[in-house]
Design a protein around this motif. Structure first.
Motif, PDB file in Angstrom:
ATOM      1  N   ALA A  94      -9.315   1.725   9.960  1.00 50.04           N
ATOM      2  CA  ALA A  94      -9.996   0.701  10.831  1.00 50.04           C
ATOM      3  C   ALA A  94     -11.680   0.404  10.813  1.00 50.04           C
ATOM      4  CB  ALA A  94     -10.459   1.814  12.384  1.00 50.04           C
ATOM      5  N   SER A  95     -12.143   0.247   9.590  1.00 47.09           N
ATOM      6  CA  SER A  95     -13.702   0.207   8.587  1.00 47.09           C
ATOM      7  C   SER A  95     -13.305  -1.681   8.450  1.00 47.09           C
ATOM      8  CB  SER A  95     -14.052   0.694   7.191  1.00 47.09           C
ATOM      9  OG  SER A  95     -13.020   0.808   6.522  1.00 47.09           O
ATOM     10  N   ILE A  96     -15.194  -2.204   8.523  1.00 41.48           N
ATOM     11  CA  ILE A  96     -14.370  -3.476   8.610  1.00 41.48           C
ATOM     12  C   ILE A  96     -16.053  -3.854   7.692  1.00 41.48           C
ATOM     13  CG2 ILE A  96     -15.113  -5.722   9.441  1.00 41.48           C
ATOM     14  CD1 ILE A  96     -14.241  -4.091  12.223  1.00 41.48           C
ATOM     15  N   GLU A  97     -15.447  -3.739   6.344  1.00 40.12           N
ATOM     16  CA  GLU A  97     -16.175  -4.328   5.091  1.00 40.12           C
ATOM     17  C   GLU A  97     -15.231  -5.453   4.817  1.00 40.12           C
ATOM     18  OE1 GLU A  97     -16.699  -1.046   3.167  1.00 40.12           O
ATOM     19  OE2 GLU A  97     -16.600   0.476   4.426  1.00 40.12           O
ATOM     20  N   PRO A  98     -16.465  -6.071   3.626  1.00 36.17           N
ATOM     21  CA  PRO A  98     -15.740  -6.866   2.780  1.00 36.17           C
ATOM     22  C   PRO A  98     -15.168  -6.309   1.371  1.00 36.17           C
ATOM     23  CG  PRO A  98     -17.967  -6.999   2.435  1.00 36.17           C
ATOM     24  CD  PRO A  98     -17.707  -6.301   3.265  1.00 36.17           C
ATOM     25  N   ARG A  99     -13.995  -6.246   1.078  1.00 36.64           N
ATOM     26  CA  ARG A  99     -13.558  -5.299   0.265  1.00 36.64           C
ATOM     27  C   ARG A  99     -13.535  -6.045  -1.979  1.00 36.64           C
ATOM     28  NH1 ARG A  99     -12.237  -0.520   3.055  1.00 36.64           N
ATOM     29  NH2 ARG A  99     -12.240  -1.313   4.935  1.00 36.64           N
ATOM     30  N   HIS A 100     -14.119  -7.146  -1.710  1.00 39.65           N
ATOM     31  CA  HIS A 100     -14.083  -8.130  -3.189  1.00 39.65           C
ATOM     32  C   HIS A 100     -12.837  -7.477  -3.778  1.00 39.65           C
ATOM     33  CE1 HIS A 100     -18.528  -7.514  -1.483  1.00 39.65           C
ATOM     34  NE2 HIS A 100     -19.013  -6.691  -1.569  1.00 39.65           N
ATOM     35  N   ARG A 101     -11.877  -8.287  -2.790  1.00 40.12           N
ATOM     36  CA  ARG A 101     -10.600  -7.945  -4.653  1.00 40.12           C
ATOM     37  C   ARG A 101     -10.085  -9.547  -4.510  1.00 40.12           C
ATOM     38  NH1 ARG A 101      -8.569  -5.815   0.195  1.00 40.12           N
ATOM     39  NH2 ARG A 101      -8.919  -3.885   0.630  1.00 40.12           N
ATOM     40  N   ASN A 102      -9.579  -9.722  -5.569  1.00 41.36           N
ATOM     41  CA  ASN A 102      -9.403 -11.248  -6.112  1.00 41.36           C
ATOM     42  C   ASN A 102      -7.805 -11.706  -5.663  1.00 41.36           C
ATOM     43  OD1 ASN A 102      -7.325  -9.583  -7.857  1.00 41.36           O
ATOM     44  ND2 ASN A 102      -7.985  -9.458  -9.209  1.00 41.36           N
ATOM     45  N   LYS A 135       3.937 -15.805   4.549  1.00 40.13           N
ATOM     46  CA  LYS A 135       2.795 -15.988   3.982  1.00 40.13           C
ATOM     47  C   LYS A 135       2.897 -14.951   2.869  1.00 40.13           C
ATOM     48  CE  LYS A 135      -1.611 -17.125   5.667  1.00 40.13           C
ATOM     49  NZ  LYS A 135      -1.986 -18.486   5.243  1.00 40.13           N
ATOM     50  N   GLU A 136       1.801 -14.577   2.039  1.00 40.34           N
ATOM     51  CA  GLU A 136       1.347 -13.490   0.697  1.00 40.34           C
ATOM     52  C   GLU A 136       0.498 -13.062   0.817  1.00 40.34           C
ATOM     53  OE1 GLU A 136       2.273 -16.761  -3.019  1.00 40.34           O
ATOM     54  OE2 GLU A 136       3.934 -15.500  -3.128  1.00 40.34           O
ATOM     55  N   GLU A 175      -0.827  -7.903  -2.958  1.00 43.59           N
ATOM     56  CA  GLU A 175      -0.755  -6.787  -3.306  1.00 43.59           C
ATOM     57  C   GLU A 175      -1.484  -5.820  -1.798  1.00 43.59           C
ATOM     58  OE1 GLU A 175       1.678  -3.932  -5.612  1.00 43.59           O
ATOM     59  OE2 GLU A 175       0.936  -5.593  -5.919  1.00 43.59           O
ATOM     60  N   VAL A 176      -2.189  -6.150  -1.867  1.00 46.99           N
ATOM     61  CA  VAL A 176      -2.014  -5.340  -0.550  1.00 46.99           C
ATOM     62  C   VAL A 176      -1.120  -6.007   0.622  1.00 46.99           C
ATOM     63  CG1 VAL A 176      -4.193  -4.707   1.227  1.00 46.99           C
ATOM     64  CG2 VAL A 176      -4.770  -5.203  -1.246  1.00 46.99           C
ATOM     65  N   PHE A 177      -1.253  -7.057   0.841  1.00 49.43           N
ATOM     66  CA  PHE A 177      -0.282  -7.889   1.933  1.00 49.43           C
ATOM     67  C   PHE A 177       0.396  -6.708   1.644  1.00 49.43           C
ATOM     68  CE2 PHE A 177       2.496 -10.960   3.759  1.00 49.43           C
ATOM     69  CZ  PHE A 177       1.931 -11.536   5.330  1.00 49.43           C
ATOM     70  N   LYS A 178       1.161  -7.177   0.710  1.00 47.59           N
ATOM     71  CA  LYS A 178       2.795  -6.771   0.472  1.00 47.59           C
ATOM     72  C   LYS A 178       3.335  -5.464   0.740  1.00 47.59           C
ATOM     73  CE  LYS A 178       5.842  -6.302  -3.663  1.00 47.59           C
ATOM     74  NZ  LYS A 178       6.081  -5.924  -4.574  1.00 47.59           N
ATOM     75  N   ASN A 179       2.456  -5.177   0.432  1.00 48.20           N
ATOM     76  CA  ASN A 179       2.389  -3.004   1.012  1.00 48.20           C
ATOM     77  C   ASN A 179       1.752  -2.971   2.145  1.00 48.20           C
ATOM     78  OD1 ASN A 179       3.165  -2.438  -1.758  1.00 48.20           O
ATOM     79  ND2 ASN A 179       1.852  -3.340  -2.934  1.00 48.20           N
ATOM     80  N   CYS A 180       1.337  -3.855   3.099  1.00 49.79           N
ATOM     81  CA  CYS A 180       0.949  -3.120   4.067  1.00 49.79           C
ATOM     82  C   CYS A 180       1.712  -3.041   5.471  1.00 49.79           C
ATOM     83  CB  CYS A 180      -0.411  -4.192   4.857  1.00 49.79           C
ATOM     84  SG  CYS A 180      -1.299  -4.057   5.970  1.00 49.79           S
ATOM     85  N   CYS A 181       2.014  -1.998   6.282  1.00 49.53           N
ATOM     86  CA  CYS A 181       2.702  -1.224   7.429  1.00 49.53           C
ATOM     87  C   CYS A 181       2.718  -2.297   7.862  1.00 49.53           C
ATOM     88  CB  CYS A 181       3.555   0.098   7.055  1.00 49.53           C
ATOM     89  SG  CYS A 181       1.719   0.570   8.220  1.00 49.53           S
ATOM     90  N   SER A 194      -8.516 -12.189   5.942  1.00 49.72           N
ATOM     91  CA  SER A 194      -8.927 -11.073   6.786  1.00 49.72           C
ATOM     92  C   SER A 194      -8.522 -10.035   5.933  1.00 49.72           C
ATOM     93  CB  SER A 194      -8.592 -11.495   7.981  1.00 49.72           C
ATOM     94  OG  SER A 194      -7.171 -11.287   8.229  1.00 49.72           O
ATOM     95  N   CYS A 195      -7.369  -9.772   4.785  1.00 49.42           N
ATOM     96  CA  CYS A 195      -7.105  -8.755   4.190  1.00 49.42           C
ATOM     97  C   CYS A 195      -8.463  -8.301   3.846  1.00 49.42           C
ATOM     98  CB  CYS A 195      -5.766  -9.248   3.391  1.00 49.42           C
ATOM     99  SG  CYS A 195      -4.448  -9.276   4.257  1.00 49.42           S
ATOM    100  N   ASN A 196      -9.408  -9.128   2.988  1.00 48.31           N
ATOM    101  CA  ASN A 196     -10.479  -9.068   2.275  1.00 48.31           C
ATOM    102  C   ASN A 196     -11.499  -7.764   2.800  1.00 48.31           C
ATOM    103  OD1 ASN A 196     -11.270  -8.859   0.108  1.00 48.31           O
ATOM    104  ND2 ASN A 196     -12.456 -10.017  -0.409  1.00 48.31           N
TER     105      ASN A 196
END
Length: 399
Positions: A285-293, A364-365, A299-305, A369-371
């Motif tokens: 539930a935290s909201i902060e930039p993750r600085h992912r490429n 969608k891949e 990969e985060v989106f693919k595995n997100c439930c 906002s995932c970041n």
């Protein structure tokens, strides 16, 4: 009978993928037809090593050690994700469990839940598997409709981010209907509409919303999510007396101060319901930039439930509740590619809107906002649910 005959002829271990109620019904149906099942498989790591109906539950990471080959009967409603996962693991032999469930006798065995909820779980699996095998239809397993940002609780770790709202709002019936009519003009079927908040009974127009949704032929089921703090009365109560409606109560023990009164009221008025303890909360539930490429984002989106927890809110269609709420809160830059606008416009009607929705749902891949999201994964450690805060939590407002 042909399904069981075909499985037996292959002489391979049989694994049921999904340790929910649909999986339990499939197990009993298999056993009734003389088909032995080796085990259950489930992505929830906390299930691994436990037993269900006398059969061990294993995690997919254990496959290589146990099975060189196997037949998987998929009982999870999200059959597409499971099929992709199995293919990546090197297993291509799988069957849609919905085809077995169509011929299952739910009354033949005992299951540890209300019959209305069992029937709902089985029907959901059947609908989703039928749609998977008929991809020309624009079918959605579930869609959340947010009717209020107000909540009777303020949970520090709410994955729907209610804890960040300083001035939460109710959405009027008129603005909800405007969005929904546009949405229904472009889709074929929604298995379930989940009416949520916040706490949906904080919106006094909830009864009218439920009545309107229950009249929509494209909606199979209406599921109302509540935290057991408010007992509906009058028209809000009578609107629940509909065969399409299922009340889903999350029990937070003492915080759900009206849980028993609510259950009694629903029973007295013959309203279908299911109640369960708050569980399976994760630190997401935290909201902060993750600085992912870009690849890390995919990969985060693919595995997100949560990537298919489609959400309609404030006139927009989102992939997940996090994306919806950070947009409304202004906690990210403006990302128009992260949603489909549902307010009527000349360039988004009929077939054009349908095409845009289909692409958004199926192709969608990742989301921008995932970041700002930690991600929600079935392997995540569980945290204590329902911890309360007295004031809205702070976040960086970007717009």
């Amino acid at each position: 009978m042909n399904i069981f005959k075909q499985i037996k002829q292959q002489n391979l271990p049989v694994v049921i993928f999904g340790a929910g109620f649909a999986g339990q019904v499939i197990l009993n149906t298999c056993l009734d037809n003389g088909l032995e099942v080796s085990c259950f498989c489930d992505n929830k790591k906390n299930y691994s090593g436990s037993f269900l109906l006398g059969h061990r539950i294993i995690h997919p990471s254990e496959f290589d050690d146990l099975f060189q080959d196997a037949i998987f009967i998929i009982s999870a409603a999200d059959i597409h994700d499971v099929a992709v996962q199995l293919k990546e693991l090197g297993y291509s032999n799988h069957i849609a469990g919905g085809d077995i469930l169509k011929h299952s006798d739910l009354s033949k065995h005992h299951y540890d839940t209300e019959f209305s909820f069992l029937d709902y779980a089985v029907a959901t699996c059947i609908q989703c598997h039928d749609a998977y095998q008929n991809p020309s239809k624009l079918f959605l397993r579930s869609v959340d409709i947010v009717i209020t940002e107000k909540c009777s609780m303020r949970c520090k770790d709410c994955s729907n981010l209610m804890q960040y709202y300083e001035s939460p709002e109710n959405y009027s019936l008129e603005e909800l209907v405007n969005s929904l009519e546009t949405f229904f003009s472009a889709v074929d079927q929604v298995n379930e509409f989940r009416v949520i908040g916040g706490e949906p009974f904080m919106n006094k127009e909830i009864g009218q919303v439920i009545e309107w949704l229950s009249q929509q032929e494209k909606v199979n089921k209406l599921v109302i999510y509540t935290n057991g703090t408010i007992v509906p009365k009058g028209k809000n109560l009578s609107s629940l007396q509909n065969e399409k409606v299922l009340m889903m109560i999350t029990d937070y023990d003492a915080l759900s101060r009206n849980h028993e009164r609510l259950v009694t009221t629903l029973q007295e008025n013959h309203i279908a319901y299911h109640t369960d303890k708050a569980q399976n909360w994760t630190d997401c539930a935290s909201i902060e930039p993750r600085h992912r490429n870009a690849e890390q984002q995919k990969e985060v989106f693919k595995n997100c439930c949560a990537k298919c927890l489609f959400t309609i809110m404030d006139g927009k269609f989102y992939r997940c509740p996090f994306s919806a709420h950070v947009d409304k809160l202004g906690a990210t830059p403006l990302y128009p590619d992260d949603y489909i606008a549902l307010r009527p416009s000349p360039d988004q009607q009929g077939s054009q809107l349908r095409e845009a929705l289909a692409q958004f749902i199926n192709e969608k891949e990742s989301l921008l906002s995932c970041n700002y999201c930690a991600g929600r994964f079935l392997s995540d450690e569980k945290i204590t649910p329902g911890i309360q805060v007295s004031e809205p939590l702070n976040f960086t407002k970007l717009r």
